[in-house]
Scaffold this motif. Structure first.
Motif, PDB file in Angstrom:
ATOM      1  N   PHE A   1       8.645 -26.376  27.819  1.00 38.43           N
ATOM      2  CA  PHE A   1       9.683 -26.107  26.823  1.00 38.43           C
ATOM      3  C   PHE A   1      10.793 -27.160  26.858  1.00 38.43           C
ATOM      4  CE2 PHE A   1      13.429 -24.060  25.095  1.00 38.43           C
ATOM      5  CZ  PHE A   1      12.947 -23.359  23.995  1.00 38.43           C
ATOM      6  N   LYS A   2      11.341 -27.395  28.038  1.00 38.29           N
ATOM      7  CA  LYS A   2      12.455 -28.362  28.170  1.00 38.29           C
ATOM      8  C   LYS A   2      12.025 -29.775  27.779  1.00 38.29           C
ATOM      9  CE  LYS A   2      16.216 -26.313  29.567  1.00 38.29           C
ATOM     10  NZ  LYS A   2      17.410 -26.320  28.738  1.00 38.29           N
ATOM     11  N   ASP A   3      10.789 -30.136  28.069  1.00 42.05           N
ATOM     12  CA  ASP A   3      10.290 -31.460  27.698  1.00 42.05           C
ATOM     13  C   ASP A   3      10.170 -31.593  26.179  1.00 42.05           C
ATOM     14  OD1 ASP A   3      10.117 -32.235  30.383  1.00 42.05           O
ATOM     15  OD2 ASP A   3       8.105 -31.387  30.556  1.00 42.05           O
ATOM     16  N   VAL A   4       9.729 -30.515  25.530  1.00 39.69           N
ATOM     17  CA  VAL A   4       9.660 -30.514  24.069  1.00 39.69           C
ATOM     18  C   VAL A   4      11.066 -30.640  23.489  1.00 39.69           C
ATOM     19  CG1 VAL A   4       9.043 -29.173  22.015  1.00 39.69           C
ATOM     20  CG2 VAL A   4       7.541 -29.137  24.008  1.00 39.69           C
ATOM     21  N   GLN A   5      11.981 -29.859  24.031  1.00 43.59           N
ATOM     22  CA  GLN A   5      13.371 -29.885  23.550  1.00 43.59           C
ATOM     23  C   GLN A   5      13.977 -31.278  23.723  1.00 43.59           C
ATOM     24  OE1 GLN A   5      16.034 -27.179  25.551  1.00 43.59           O
ATOM     25  NE2 GLN A   5      17.555 -27.312  23.918  1.00 43.59           N
ATOM     26  N   ARG A   6      13.752 -31.877  24.869  1.00 42.92           N
ATOM     27  CA  ARG A   6      14.273 -33.213  25.141  1.00 42.92           C
ATOM     28  C   ARG A   6      13.685 -34.245  24.175  1.00 42.92           C
ATOM     29  NH1 ARG A   6      12.698 -33.378  30.142  1.00 42.92           N
ATOM     30  NH2 ARG A   6      14.399 -32.054  30.846  1.00 42.92           N
TER      31      ARG A   6
ATOM     32  N   LYS B   1      17.062 -21.666  20.929  1.00 44.01           N
ATOM     33  CA  LYS B   1      16.739 -20.532  20.052  1.00 44.01           C
ATOM     34  C   LYS B   1      15.843 -20.972  18.893  1.00 44.01           C
ATOM     35  CE  LYS B   1      18.938 -16.991  17.215  1.00 44.01           C
ATOM     36  NZ  LYS B   1      20.206 -16.429  16.743  1.00 44.01           N
ATOM     37  N   VAL B   2      16.192 -22.083  18.260  1.00 43.85           N
ATOM     38  CA  VAL B   2      15.402 -22.587  17.134  1.00 43.85           C
ATOM     39  C   VAL B   2      14.042 -23.058  17.622  1.00 43.85           C
ATOM     40  CG1 VAL B   2      15.265 -24.401  15.363  1.00 43.85           C
ATOM     41  CG2 VAL B   2      17.403 -23.151  15.710  1.00 43.85           C
ATOM     42  N   LEU B   3      14.001 -23.767  18.749  1.00 45.00           N
ATOM     43  CA  LEU B   3      12.732 -24.249  19.293  1.00 45.00           C
ATOM     44  C   LEU B   3      11.806 -23.077  19.611  1.00 45.00           C
ATOM     45  CD1 LEU B   3      10.801 -26.403  20.278  1.00 45.00           C
ATOM     46  CD2 LEU B   3      12.081 -26.474  22.432  1.00 45.00           C
ATOM     47  N   SER B   4      12.346 -22.045  20.217  1.00 45.66           N
ATOM     48  CA  SER B   4      11.557 -20.862  20.541  1.00 45.66           C
ATOM     49  C   SER B   4      10.969 -20.237  19.278  1.00 45.66           C
ATOM     50  CB  SER B   4      12.428 -19.845  21.273  1.00 45.66           C
ATOM     51  OG  SER B   4      11.696 -18.691  21.570  1.00 45.66           O
ATOM     52  N   LYS B   5      11.768 -20.119  18.235  1.00 45.61           N
ATOM     53  CA  LYS B   5      11.294 -19.547  16.968  1.00 45.61           C
ATOM     54  C   LYS B   5      10.206 -20.418  16.346  1.00 45.61           C
ATOM     55  CE  LYS B   5      12.637 -18.491  12.239  1.00 45.61           C
ATOM     56  NZ  LYS B   5      11.379 -19.010  11.768  1.00 45.61           N
ATOM     57  N   GLU B   6      10.415 -21.725  16.332  1.00 43.20           N
ATOM     58  CA  GLU B   6       9.439 -22.642  15.740  1.00 43.20           C
ATOM     59  C   GLU B   6       8.114 -22.600  16.507  1.00 43.20           C
ATOM     60  OE1 GLU B   6      10.657 -24.975  12.701  1.00 43.20           O
ATOM     61  OE2 GLU B   6      11.188 -22.875  12.944  1.00 43.20           O
TER      62      GLU B   6
ATOM     63  N   LYS C   1       6.964 -20.076  18.268  1.00 37.86           N
ATOM     64  CA  LYS C   1       6.327 -18.788  17.970  1.00 37.86           C
ATOM     65  C   LYS C   1       5.660 -18.803  16.602  1.00 37.86           C
ATOM     66  CE  LYS C   1       9.205 -15.996  20.968  1.00 37.86           C
ATOM     67  NZ  LYS C   1      10.359 -15.106  21.058  1.00 37.86           N
ATOM     68  N   ASP C   2       6.336 -19.393  15.604  1.00 36.01           N
ATOM     69  CA  ASP C   2       5.753 -19.496  14.255  1.00 36.01           C
ATOM     70  C   ASP C   2       4.467 -20.323  14.280  1.00 36.01           C
ATOM     71  OD1 ASP C   2       7.834 -18.021  13.213  1.00 36.01           O
ATOM     72  OD2 ASP C   2       8.820 -19.734  12.232  1.00 36.01           O
ATOM     73  N   LEU C   3       4.498 -21.439  14.984  1.00 36.56           N
ATOM     74  CA  LEU C   3       3.315 -22.300  15.059  1.00 36.56           C
ATOM     75  C   LEU C   3       2.188 -21.631  15.854  1.00 36.56           C
ATOM     76  CD1 LEU C   3       5.004 -25.782  15.508  1.00 36.56           C
ATOM     77  CD2 LEU C   3       3.721 -24.977  13.519  1.00 36.56           C
ATOM     78  N   GLU C   4       2.557 -20.846  16.847  1.00 37.51           N
ATOM     79  CA  GLU C   4       1.556 -20.105  17.615  1.00 37.51           C
ATOM     80  C   GLU C   4       0.919 -19.024  16.730  1.00 37.51           C
ATOM     81  OE1 GLU C   4       1.212 -17.774  21.912  1.00 37.51           O
ATOM     82  OE2 GLU C   4       3.189 -18.283  21.127  1.00 37.51           O
ATOM     83  N   LEU C   5       1.735 -18.334  15.952  1.00 41.17           N
ATOM     84  CA  LEU C   5       1.244 -17.299  15.045  1.00 41.17           C
ATOM     85  C   LEU C   5       0.260 -17.861  14.021  1.00 41.17           C
ATOM     86  CD1 LEU C   5       1.618 -14.299  14.041  1.00 41.17           C
ATOM     87  CD2 LEU C   5       3.316 -15.242  12.473  1.00 41.17           C
TER      88      LEU C   5
ATOM     89  N   PHE D   1      -1.495 -23.137  15.316  1.00 46.02           N
ATOM     90  CA  PHE D   1      -1.328 -24.575  15.507  1.00 46.02           C
ATOM     91  C   PHE D   1      -1.024 -24.894  16.966  1.00 46.02           C
ATOM     92  CE2 PHE D   1      -0.368 -24.342  10.955  1.00 46.02           C
ATOM     93  CZ  PHE D   1      -1.172 -25.359  10.485  1.00 46.02           C
ATOM     94  N   VAL D   2      -0.382 -23.958  17.662  1.00 48.57           N
ATOM     95  CA  VAL D   2       0.075 -24.185  19.030  1.00 48.57           C
ATOM     96  C   VAL D   2      -0.421 -23.055  19.925  1.00 48.57           C
ATOM     97  CG1 VAL D   2       2.144 -24.244  20.499  1.00 48.57           C
ATOM     98  CG2 VAL D   2       2.123 -25.490  18.353  1.00 48.57           C
ATOM     99  N   LYS D   3      -0.758 -23.430  21.159  1.00 50.41           N
ATOM    100  CA  LYS D   3      -1.168 -22.450  22.173  1.00 50.41           C
ATOM    101  C   LYS D   3      -0.132 -22.459  23.291  1.00 50.41           C
ATOM    102  CE  LYS D   3      -4.863 -21.383  25.398  1.00 50.41           C
ATOM    103  NZ  LYS D   3      -6.080 -21.897  26.028  1.00 50.41           N
ATOM    104  N   ARG D   4       0.261 -21.279  23.714  1.00 52.43           N
ATOM    105  CA  ARG D   4       1.201 -21.109  24.829  1.00 52.43           C
ATOM    106  C   ARG D   4       0.378 -20.786  26.062  1.00 52.43           C
ATOM    107  NH1 ARG D   4       4.337 -16.535  26.925  1.00 52.43           N
ATOM    108  NH2 ARG D   4       6.410 -17.264  27.507  1.00 52.43           N
ATOM    109  N   ASN D   5       0.513 -21.625  27.083  1.00 55.48           N
ATOM    110  CA  ASN D   5      -0.228 -21.446  28.346  1.00 55.48           C
ATOM    111  C   ASN D   5       0.735 -20.977  29.423  1.00 55.48           C
ATOM    112  OD1 ASN D   5      -2.729 -22.647  27.326  1.00 55.48           O
ATOM    113  ND2 ASN D   5      -1.553 -24.536  27.312  1.00 55.48           N
TER     114      ASN D   5
END
Length: 126
Positions: A47-52, A60-65, A67-71, A74-78
């Motif tokens: 997460f922090k690397d993506v934010q950086r 907050k915005v990164l977390s929402k984005e 989650k949207d991409l995971e839904l 497009f993105v997988k959370r490991n």
């Protein structure tokens, strides 16, 4: 529908095109989704690397984005069972379907920037 031969234009084709574009924009809307996908194209990141990498995106915005991409697959959370818990985000194979779109968007963006820069160099006629 944008078409070189506008005489072949009909309302059904146009509405189908409008609906398809709206669906695409609904999934990819906002200023962060495409840059986020491009960032993750380098490989899984925490997460922090993506934010950086993205710069001034709030957590907050990164977390929402994310989650949207995971839904939208497009993105997988490991989640790794470590102490502390390690979480990474990576692109799903489905995200590769955006490659031609991103390439065209990149090309258009470069052309547009060049056009605007060149037009600002031209003297203004009085």
């Amino acid at each position: 529908m944008i078409n070189q031969d506008r005489h072949k234009h009909n309302s059904q084709v146009c509405m189908a095109s409008v609906t398809a574009v709206r669906d695409a924009l609904y999934v990819l809307n906002g200023k962060w989704k495409l840059p986020l996908i491009l960032t993750l194209s380098e490989g899984p990141l925490r997460f922090k690397d993506v934010q950086r990498a993205l710069g001034n995106i709030t957590p907050k915005v990164l977390s929402k984005e994310l989650k949207d991409l995971e839904l939208n697959e497009f993105v997988k959370r490991n989640v790794f069972n470590t102490t502390p818990v390690t979480i990474t985000y990576e692109l799903m194979p489905y995200s590769l379907s955006l490659d031609p779109v991103l390439q065209e968007l990149r090309n258009w963006g470069m052309q547009h920037r060049e056009r605007i820069v060149n037009s600002r160099k031209q003297p203004v006629e009085a």
